[in-house]
Design a protein around this motif. Structure first.
Motif, PDB file in Angstrom:
ATOM      1  N   MET A   1       0.832  -1.185   0.000  1.00 54.88           N
ATOM      2  CA  MET A   1       0.000   0.000   0.000  1.00 54.88           C
ATOM      3  C   MET A   1       0.880   1.254   0.000  1.00 54.88           C
ATOM      4  O   MET A   1       0.568   2.220  -0.670  1.00 54.88           O
ATOM      5  N   GLU A   2       1.971   1.199   0.759  1.00 56.15           N
ATOM      6  CA  GLU A   2       2.880   2.347   0.824  1.00 56.15           C
ATOM      7  C   GLU A   2       3.519   2.610  -0.539  1.00 56.15           C
ATOM      8  O   GLU A   2       3.677   3.765  -0.944  1.00 56.15           O
ATOM      9  N   GLN A   3       3.852   1.535  -1.258  1.00 54.84           N
ATOM     10  CA  GLN A   3       4.442   1.686  -2.594  1.00 54.84           C
ATOM     11  C   GLN A   3       3.438   2.336  -3.542  1.00 54.84           C
ATOM     12  O   GLN A   3       3.802   3.206  -4.334  1.00 54.84           O
ATOM     13  N   MET A   5       1.063   4.409  -2.732  1.00 55.52           N
ATOM     14  CA  MET A   5       0.969   5.820  -2.359  1.00 55.52           C
ATOM     15  C   MET A   5       2.137   6.608  -2.942  1.00 55.52           C
ATOM     16  O   MET A   5       1.957   7.728  -3.417  1.00 55.52           O
ATOM     17  N   MET A   6       3.331   6.024  -2.932  1.00 57.34           N
ATOM     18  CA  MET A   6       4.506   6.697  -3.491  1.00 57.34           C
ATOM     19  C   MET A   6       4.359   6.868  -5.003  1.00 57.34           C
ATOM     20  O   MET A   6       4.712   7.916  -5.544  1.00 57.34           O
ATOM     21  N   GLN A   7       3.810   5.853  -5.685  1.00 57.07           N
ATOM     22  CA  GLN A   7       3.600   5.945  -7.127  1.00 57.07           C
ATOM     23  C   GLN A   7       2.596   7.043  -7.461  1.00 57.07           C
ATOM     24  O   GLN A   7       2.783   7.793  -8.417  1.00 57.07           O
ATOM     25  N   GLU A   9       1.927   9.712  -5.628  1.00 62.11           N
ATOM     26  CA  GLU A   9       2.570  11.005  -5.363  1.00 62.11           C
ATOM     27  C   GLU A   9       3.532  11.381  -6.482  1.00 62.11           C
ATOM     28  O   GLU A   9       3.579  12.544  -6.901  1.00 62.11           O
ATOM     29  N   ARG A  61      -5.811   8.460  -6.160  1.00 57.28           N
ATOM     30  CA  ARG A  61      -5.678   9.185  -4.896  1.00 57.28           C
ATOM     31  C   ARG A  61      -7.032   9.253  -4.180  1.00 57.28           C
ATOM     32  O   ARG A  61      -7.122   9.038  -2.978  1.00 57.28           O
ATOM     33  N   LEU A  64      -7.982   5.881  -2.580  1.00 57.13           N
ATOM     34  CA  LEU A  64      -7.269   5.501  -1.358  1.00 57.13           C
ATOM     35  C   LEU A  64      -8.100   5.791  -0.113  1.00 57.13           C
ATOM     36  O   LEU A  64      -7.999   5.097   0.892  1.00 57.13           O
TER      37      LEU A  64
END
Length: 89
Positions: A1-3, A5-7, A9, A61, A64
């Protein structure tokens, strides 16, 4: 999930940089995200809306925090998005 979010952003950051470069260019409406009024770099069709096309970074986004179509409120997940390569070219 963190990856993911980085993509998202990174994609949003790239979109803002591109918008700054094209600030003085008149871009046709079909190439602009309907909610953010920015040039779409990865346009996708929302299958739960009647022909609504948005930039993938913006809709992902939104998804999420709320996994529903922003216009119809029907369930929507990122894997349901349909790429629109003809608008990307």
């Amino acid at each position: 999930m963190e990856q993911l979010m980085m993509q998202v952003e990174d994609a949003a950051s790239s979109a803002h940089e591109q918008d700054d470069l094209l600030a003085d260019v008149d871009v046709p409406d079909e190439f602009l995200d309907p909610l953010m009024a920015t040039l779409m770099s990865d346009p996708v069709l929302l299958p739960t809306s009647s022909h609504l096309i948005m930039d993938r970074a913006h809709i992902v986004r939104h998804l999420l925090s709320d996994q529903r179509d922003p216009s119809t409120r029907e369930p929507l997940t990122p894997d349901m998005l349909i790429p629109q390569p003809e608008l990307k070219q």
